[in-house]
Design a protein around this motif. Sequence first.
Motif, short mmCIF file in Angstrom:
data_model
loop_
_atom_site.label_atom_id
_atom_site.label_comp_id
_atom_site.label_asym_id
_atom_site.label_seq_id
_atom_site.Cartn_x
_atom_site.Cartn_y
_atom_site.Cartn_z
N SER A 15 0.83 -1.22 0.00
CA SER A 15 0.00 0.00 0.00
C SER A 15 0.86 1.27 0.00
O SER A 15 0.39 2.34 -0.35
N HIS A 28 3.01 2.06 -2.01
CA HIS A 28 3.15 2.59 -3.37
C HIS A 28 2.28 3.84 -3.53
O HIS A 28 2.53 4.65 -4.43
N ARG A 29 1.29 4.01 -2.66
CA ARG A 29 0.39 5.18 -2.73
C ARG A 29 0.93 6.36 -1.92
O ARG A 29 0.30 7.42 -1.87
N SER A 58 -1.21 13.57 -7.24
CA SER A 58 -0.95 12.14 -7.12
C SER A 58 -2.04 11.39 -6.36
O SER A 58 -2.17 10.18 -6.50
N ASP A 59 -2.84 12.11 -5.56
CA ASP A 59 -3.94 11.44 -4.85
C ASP A 59 -5.29 11.72 -5.51
O ASP A 59 -6.34 11.44 -4.94
#
Length: 439
Positions: free
Chosen positions: A86, A88-89, A184-185
């Motif tokens: 996870s 990677h987020r 990115s989110d």
Amino acid sequence: MDAALERSHQLKQALLDFVLTAEGDLAATLEAYAAKQARRDKGKAQQDIIVDSFLSEGQVGDKTPLDLFIEDRQDLSQSDRQLVKSWHRSFMGLFAITQILPDGFELMNWLTAKKYIVKPDNAQFAEEIRRYKEGEILLTRISPVTETYWTFSGPCTPLGRLGKPKLAVAIGNFKDNYKNHLYSDAPDLLAEAWESVARYHQQFIDFFGSDEVSMPGYQLNKKIAEFQEVLMQQRLAAAGIDESKTLAEIAQDAGIDKEELEAAAAEAGVDGKVAQLFENKTTAKMVMPKVDLPAELKKAEQVTAISHPRWGQMFLPTYHRVVALLEAEDWQTVEGAEKLIRNYLEDPKINAFIWQRLAQKYPTKLEQVLQTVLQRPFKIDRDLEPLLEEFDKPLVPELPEIASVPVHLHNLLEEAVAEVNKSKSKKTKKKAALGFQKS
């Protein structure tokens, strides 16, 4: 501190030990990644942030350090593996503290307006951040722990409470330094931003008749203003605002006081109809920024404007000189030729696309020029890309300045400009009054 948070801290320490003590390809990749980041950020980036970003963004072949860690640690439970995957987020953000919680904070990512519950994963760091207050701005990376909360990943830089002008500057700095973390989110915002660049490119071609135009700076400035007017009319029409109506009629239709709309427009330095565009409830969540020819180019003898569906829009005051150099029978007789070519290599504003465009049009001549300037063997098809990388020119485009931005960021910038203009206006009036009193 709950068990998931404690386990997250333990795994993070194990991951760091694994990467920092590694040898071979992983160690070489970290060294190359750190060197590249240091060059790009001119040494400003903290070493801890570089290492932390490498954990999820570094590539060793087709795998990240996170993947290699999971492969190496066969003893990890399924839940541990899911937690590490996870990460990677994980992402860098510019966050506002919106709420102080007993064991952490509620943070809002200013780039996307998304909110997160974020908790420190160890007692020492928890003590360090206890002094942070609601409303303060933090520059930091965060990583997921569970479906409901995240933790700080790497160091946290507090910027204090910022007024709108300083906050707008901080966001501008973030955009310059962390381009790959802009949205990115929020992949939907990122996709829309890229789509807007392609849309603008087509609009540029429709207006100018080509993806490249050259003319004196003062003339291009007028044409860009005309182009912006055409784009604004299209946006007004798309928002359902009748261009033929007066400002009073628009205000009445929208249920807004005309004076209120005029005041808002004056403060932001825009036309009243434009102000209404941003009041309109049907306006899209992204807004195309206004494009102006940079002040220093308005008096330039010649400026070339080039548009591309991915690289965006470029204004180049010396492009015509490079073209003339490459078209000359003997380029070495052109005054300042070597200096011009070196400047094109060293100037970060001259991106890889411009070089690829020149190479496509003048492959043989450009190859000869670079052989002489670089004083080494050079083949355009073999050596151009390595040369561009040598001069820190990304081969893949980063989101251009022309891309649409979220409405909340656009509004912040407008309000920041209005505050600065208001402040300047007050100072001017004050000085004028003092001057009058002296006479």
